[in-house]
Design a protein around this motif. Structure first.
Motif, PDB file in Angstrom:
ATOM      1  N   LEU A  96       0.827  -1.212   0.000  1.00 22.42           N
ATOM      2  CA  LEU A  96       0.000   0.000   0.000  1.00 22.42           C
ATOM      3  C   LEU A  96       0.860   1.260   0.000  1.00 22.42           C
ATOM      4  N   ILE A  97       1.989   1.213   0.689  1.00 23.91           N
ATOM      5  CA  ILE A  97       2.903   2.369   0.681  1.00 23.91           C
ATOM      6  C   ILE A  97       3.490   2.558  -0.712  1.00 23.91           C
ATOM      7  N   VAL A  98       3.866   1.457  -1.356  1.00 28.45           N
ATOM      8  CA  VAL A  98       4.381   1.545  -2.723  1.00 28.45           C
ATOM      9  C   VAL A  98       3.291   2.067  -3.659  1.00 28.45           C
ATOM     10  N   ALA A  99       2.042   1.670  -3.421  1.00 26.47           N
ATOM     11  CA  ALA A  99       0.936   2.109  -4.267  1.00 26.47           C
ATOM     12  C   ALA A  99       0.611   3.582  -4.095  1.00 26.47           C
ATOM     13  N   ALA A 100       1.128   4.211  -3.062  1.00 23.36           N
ATOM     14  CA  ALA A 100       0.837   5.615  -2.799  1.00 23.36           C
ATOM     15  C   ALA A 100       1.887   6.543  -3.401  1.00 23.36           C
ATOM     16  N   ALA A 101       2.515   6.136  -4.486  1.00 22.55           N
ATOM     17  CA  ALA A 101       3.593   6.933  -5.077  1.00 22.55           C
ATOM     18  C   ALA A 101       3.114   8.317  -5.512  1.00 22.55           C
ATOM     19  N   LEU A 102       1.950   8.400  -6.130  1.00 18.95           N
ATOM     20  CA  LEU A 102       1.453   9.710  -6.575  1.00 18.95           C
ATOM     21  C   LEU A 102       1.136  10.614  -5.402  1.00 18.95           C
ATOM     22  N   PHE A 103       0.573  10.052  -4.347  1.00 21.25           N
ATOM     23  CA  PHE A 103       0.285  10.852  -3.163  1.00 21.25           C
ATOM     24  C   PHE A 103       1.584  11.378  -2.561  1.00 21.25           C
ATOM     25  N   LEU A 104       2.599  10.527  -2.468  1.00 19.74           N
ATOM     26  CA  LEU A 104       3.886  10.964  -1.925  1.00 19.74           C
ATOM     27  C   LEU A 104       4.527  12.021  -2.809  1.00 19.74           C
ATOM     28  N   LEU A 105       4.335  11.901  -4.120  1.00 20.97           N
ATOM     29  CA  LEU A 105       4.843  12.917  -5.036  1.00 20.97           C
ATOM     30  C   LEU A 105       4.169  14.262  -4.774  1.00 20.97           C
ATOM     31  N   ASP A 106       2.863  14.262  -4.537  1.00 19.63           N
ATOM     32  CA  ASP A 106       2.151  15.494  -4.212  1.00 19.63           C
ATOM     33  C   ASP A 106       2.605  16.070  -2.876  1.00 19.63           C
ATOM     34  N   VAL A 107       2.854  15.201  -1.900  1.00 20.91           N
ATOM     35  CA  VAL A 107       3.323  15.664  -0.586  1.00 20.91           C
ATOM     36  C   VAL A 107       4.683  16.335  -0.722  1.00 20.91           C
ATOM     37  N   VAL A 108       5.591  15.702  -1.445  1.00 20.35           N
ATOM     38  CA  VAL A 108       6.927  16.287  -1.644  1.00 20.35           C
ATOM     39  C   VAL A 108       6.815  17.611  -2.394  1.00 20.35           C
ATOM     40  N   GLY A 109       5.980  17.654  -3.426  1.00 19.97           N
ATOM     41  CA  GLY A 109       5.788  18.899  -4.175  1.00 19.97           C
ATOM     42  C   GLY A 109       5.201  20.006  -3.321  1.00 19.97           C
ATOM     43  N   GLY A 110       4.337  19.643  -2.369  1.00 20.36           N
ATOM     44  CA  GLY A 110       3.755  20.643  -1.483  1.00 20.36           C
ATOM     45  C   GLY A 110       4.700  21.113  -0.409  1.00 20.36           C
ATOM     46  N   LEU A 111       5.515  20.186   0.120  1.00 19.52           N
ATOM     47  CA  LEU A 111       6.444  20.559   1.189  1.00 19.52           C
ATOM     48  C   LEU A 111       7.673  21.295   0.667  1.00 19.52           C
ATOM     49  N   LEU A 112       8.099  20.955  -0.536  1.00 24.66           N
ATOM     50  CA  LEU A 112       9.286  21.571  -1.127  1.00 24.66           C
ATOM     51  C   LEU A 112       8.919  22.181  -2.475  1.00 24.66           C
ATOM     52  N   PRO A 113       8.236  23.326  -2.484  1.00 27.29           N
ATOM     53  CA  PRO A 113       7.716  23.868  -3.735  1.00 27.29           C
ATOM     54  C   PRO A 113       8.786  24.329  -4.720  1.00 27.29           C
ATOM     55  N   GLY A 114       9.987  24.568  -4.298  1.00 30.36           N
ATOM     56  CA  GLY A 114      11.013  25.088  -5.188  1.00 30.36           C
ATOM     57  C   GLY A 114      11.768  24.028  -5.986  1.00 30.36           C
ATOM     58  N   ILE A 115      11.474  22.753  -5.805  1.00 30.62           N
ATOM     59  CA  ILE A 115      12.278  21.722  -6.473  1.00 30.62           C
ATOM     60  C   ILE A 115      11.736  21.325  -7.851  1.00 30.62           C
ATOM     61  N   GLY A 116      10.611  21.902  -8.255  1.00 34.50           N
ATOM     62  CA  GLY A 116      10.099  21.664  -9.599  1.00 34.50           C
ATOM     63  C   GLY A 116       9.130  20.507  -9.747  1.00 34.50           C
ATOM     64  N   VAL A 117       8.690  19.912  -8.643  1.00 34.62           N
ATOM     65  CA  VAL A 117       7.695  18.845  -8.717  1.00 34.62           C
ATOM     66  C   VAL A 117       6.326  19.501  -8.713  1.00 34.62           C
ATOM     67  N   ARG A 118       5.589  19.303  -9.821  1.00 34.63           N
ATOM     68  CA  ARG A 118       4.251  19.883  -9.897  1.00 34.63           C
ATOM     69  C   ARG A 118       3.282  19.026  -9.093  1.00 34.63           C
ATOM     70  N   SER A 119       2.430  19.689  -8.332  1.00 36.29           N
ATOM     71  CA  SER A 119       1.411  18.993  -7.561  1.00 36.29           C
ATOM     72  C   SER A 119       0.165  18.825  -8.426  1.00 36.29           C
ATOM     73  N   PHE A 120      -0.421  17.657  -8.391  1.00 35.24           N
ATOM     74  CA  PHE A 120      -1.620  17.378  -9.182  1.00 35.24           C
ATOM     75  C   PHE A 120      -2.841  17.897  -8.448  1.00 35.24           C
ATOM     76  N   ARG A 121      -3.625  18.714  -9.113  1.00 37.05           N
ATOM     77  CA  ARG A 121      -4.806  19.287  -8.492  1.00 37.05           C
ATOM     78  C   ARG A 121      -6.041  18.865  -9.279  1.00 37.05           C
ATOM     79  N   TRP A 122      -6.955  18.156  -8.581  1.00 29.24           N
ATOM     80  CA  TRP A 122      -8.186  17.699  -9.229  1.00 29.24           C
ATOM     81  C   TRP A 122      -9.031  18.876  -9.671  1.00 29.24           C
ATOM     82  N   ALA A 123      -9.146  19.898  -8.842  1.00 30.30           N
ATOM     83  CA  ALA A 123     -10.039  21.019  -9.161  1.00 30.30           C
ATOM     84  C   ALA A 123      -9.567  21.753 -10.408  1.00 30.30           C
ATOM     85  N   SER A 124      -8.273  21.972 -10.540  1.00 29.90           N
ATOM     86  CA  SER A 124      -7.783  22.709 -11.696  1.00 29.90           C
ATOM     87  C   SER A 124      -7.877  21.890 -12.971  1.00 29.90           C
ATOM     88  N   SER A 125      -7.826  20.563 -12.884  1.00 29.87           N
ATOM     89  CA  SER A 125      -7.924  19.738 -14.093  1.00 29.87           C
ATOM     90  C   SER A 125      -9.365  19.541 -14.509  1.00 29.87           C
TER      91      SER A 125
END
Length: 130
Positions: A96-125
């Protein structure tokens, strides 16, 4: 295993198995719906599916979580069977932790906004752009 000498069980011990069952059944049903009917478009901010478990593999993973939870709740006496189920629970949890890769990607993008990881937003899409 706890005994009478260990004292009363913690409060979370009563609601946690039911929460796991509810989550696994609801998420498994959602994954089955996506596998049967149609999955939503653009599930990833990078255009590909980064999860190791999607579609029917995710449904099977949820069913494994249900089976392990029910087994652990019902087995009280057999220490060997309980240890096997605990090992299975750790394996399912790791998957389940491995399956949460996209969620972890969003968490990293939110915590470290300057590293270039775009956060996926349902509302904007979901909102069409003019």
């Amino acid at each position: 295993m706890t005994s009478a000498e260990d004292g009363p069980a913690p409060a979370w011990n009563s609601w946690a198995p039911r929460a796991v069952l509810a989550w696994a059944l609801l998420y498994g049903t959602l994954q089955a719906h996506w596998a049967f009917v149609d999955s939503p478009p653009q599930m990833s901010p990078v255009g590909v599916d980064l999860t190791a478990f999607s579609g029917w593999k995710a449904v099977v993973l949820c069913l494994a979580a249900v089976a392990v939870t029910v087994g652990l709740a019902r087995l009280r006496r057999s220490i060997v069977a309980r240890r096997v189920l605990l090992a299975g629970a750790w394996i399912v949890s790791g998957a389940l932790i491995v399956a949460a890769a996209l969620f972890l990607l969003d968490v990293v993008g939110g915590l470290l906004p300057g590293i270039g990881v775009r956060s996926f937003r349902w509302a904007s899409s979901a909102v069409p752009r003019a």
